[in-house]
Design a protein around this motif. Sequence first.
Motif, short mmCIF file in Angstrom:
data_model
loop_
_atom_site.label_atom_id
_atom_site.label_comp_id
_atom_site.label_asym_id
_atom_site.label_seq_id
_atom_site.Cartn_x
_atom_site.Cartn_y
_atom_site.Cartn_z
N ALA A 35 0.80 -1.12 0.06
CA ALA A 35 -0.54 0.04 0.18
C ALA A 35 1.18 1.48 -0.24
O ALA A 35 0.40 2.31 -0.02
N GLY A 36 2.28 0.79 0.16
CA GLY A 36 3.00 2.18 0.36
C GLY A 36 4.06 2.87 1.37
O GLY A 36 4.29 3.75 1.73
N ASP A 37 3.08 2.10 2.42
CA ASP A 37 3.49 2.35 4.00
C ASP A 37 4.86 1.75 4.35
O ASP A 37 5.20 0.82 3.68
N ILE A 38 5.18 3.09 5.17
CA ILE A 38 6.52 2.23 5.36
C ILE A 38 6.53 1.60 6.88
O ILE A 38 6.48 2.61 7.75
N VAL A 89 6.01 6.67 1.63
CA VAL A 89 6.89 6.46 0.23
C VAL A 89 6.78 7.33 -1.17
O VAL A 89 7.63 7.46 -2.41
N ARG A 90 5.73 7.75 -0.68
CA ARG A 90 5.74 8.98 -1.98
C ARG A 90 5.49 10.05 -1.32
O ARG A 90 5.12 11.72 -1.85
N GLY A 91 6.08 10.23 0.38
CA GLY A 91 6.03 11.73 0.38
C GLY A 91 7.48 12.38 1.11
O GLY A 91 8.73 11.01 0.55
N GLN A 92 7.94 12.77 1.87
CA GLN A 92 9.07 13.36 2.11
C GLN A 92 9.72 12.18 2.98
O GLN A 92 10.76 12.26 3.11
N GLN A 93 8.73 11.96 4.08
CA GLN A 93 9.59 10.83 5.15
C GLN A 93 10.08 9.56 3.72
O GLN A 93 10.96 8.98 4.89
N ALA A 94 9.81 9.32 3.41
CA ALA A 94 10.29 8.09 2.26
C ALA A 94 12.22 8.20 2.64
O ALA A 94 12.85 7.25 2.90
N SER A 95 13.14 9.63 2.26
CA SER A 95 14.01 9.42 2.87
C SER A 95 14.75 9.92 3.59
O SER A 95 15.72 9.27 4.21
N ARG A 96 14.15 10.21 4.86
CA ARG A 96 14.23 10.03 5.98
C ARG A 96 14.09 8.83 7.01
O ARG A 96 14.64 8.43 7.57
N HIS A 156 19.31 5.26 9.50
CA HIS A 156 19.30 6.88 9.71
C HIS A 156 18.93 7.27 11.29
O HIS A 156 18.42 6.46 12.02
N HIS A 157 19.25 8.31 12.13
CA HIS A 157 18.72 8.37 13.03
C HIS A 157 17.75 9.69 13.06
O HIS A 157 18.71 10.77 12.15
N VAL A 158 16.97 9.76 13.67
CA VAL A 158 16.02 10.36 13.07
C VAL A 158 14.65 10.94 14.29
O VAL A 158 15.07 9.74 15.84
N GLY A 159 14.52 12.24 14.46
CA GLY A 159 13.84 12.53 15.70
C GLY A 159 12.48 12.20 14.70
O GLY A 159 11.44 12.28 13.85
N VAL A 160 11.64 11.21 15.53
CA VAL A 160 9.22 10.97 15.22
C VAL A 160 8.72 11.47 16.59
O VAL A 160 8.86 11.65 17.51
N GLN A 161 7.59 12.24 16.07
CA GLN A 161 6.58 12.60 15.96
C GLN A 161 5.17 11.76 16.00
O GLN A 161 4.96 11.01 14.90
N LEU A 162 4.86 10.33 16.95
CA LEU A 162 4.25 9.34 17.09
C LEU A 162 2.57 9.31 17.08
O LEU A 162 3.02 9.88 18.23
N TYR A 163 1.89 8.90 17.32
CA TYR A 163 0.58 8.74 17.16
C TYR A 163 0.37 7.91 17.71
O TYR A 163 0.06 6.74 16.91
N SER A 219 8.66 13.27 10.47
CA SER A 219 10.49 12.99 11.18
C SER A 219 10.99 13.40 10.57
O SER A 219 10.80 14.02 9.44
N ILE A 220 12.14 13.87 11.31
CA ILE A 220 13.29 15.15 11.04
C ILE A 220 14.72 13.97 10.85
O ILE A 220 14.66 13.26 12.01
N LEU A 221 15.76 14.24 10.16
CA LEU A 221 16.92 13.72 9.86
C LEU A 221 17.12 14.30 10.89
O LEU A 221 18.01 15.53 11.19
#
Length: 243
Positions: A20-23, A42-49, A54-61, A74-76
């Motif tokens: 479905a294109g989810d990561i 996979v269709r947005g900016q989060q694909a590369s982050r 990768h060490h990332v900061g994420v906001q989770l719900y 998410s931020i790289l």
Amino acid sequence: MKSRSTNRSGIVMRRKVTPAGDIIVTLLTPQGKIKAVARGGVRGQQASRLNLFHHVGVQLYQTPQADLATVQQSILEGALPRLSEPERHPYAHLLSELADALFQEGEFSEQAFDLYAGSLRGVSRHPDPEWVALVMSYKLLALAGFAPRTRHCARCGAADPSHPDPLGGQLLCGACSNQPPHPPERLEFLREVPRRSVRALMDAPLMAEQRPAVWRSLERFVTVQIGSVQSWRSLVGGDVVGA
């Protein structure tokens, strides 16, 4: 009322893209291991982050009905691009799969995060990534409470064993083994790796010809004590781990 949103900083140790294109990502954070999904990632900016290592900061719900938390943002925060190099990537992948198997979701362990992060940095930067991976694999096992028995025979309990255990990856005495003993330098490493510091071990690497036997012992021990780790296959294909 408890907030359903949380902020976490961690390293992507596992990544899967759904049809479905989810990561779906597994992060190791200082607060423990977290599994979450980036819807349509996979269709947005989060694909590369949300790439592996990768060490990332994420906001989770998290909602009560959902099995997985949702990655809202998410931020790289950091990346180790050299881990994509063919001579380094298999070792980083092995360490990630091993850490994933050793540390459970929700298990608080800042020490586990620091050790795992340090192992990836070492594989990325050290001129001998194989030695880093070998040492840090044993260190991850020791932290999780799975250090092999090396002071007493794994079968009869006799002191000071020096022979390989082909089935369990530990050490056997001469009476319990039909194989020749480990040479002194290899035996010293197997006995001392849980106790010596990483710095001391990095300063005294085993010669290349000594390492395949240690890899075989490690693979056997992990398979028996932890379970199957698929990353061994890429190392076997590269003649790192013997058949």
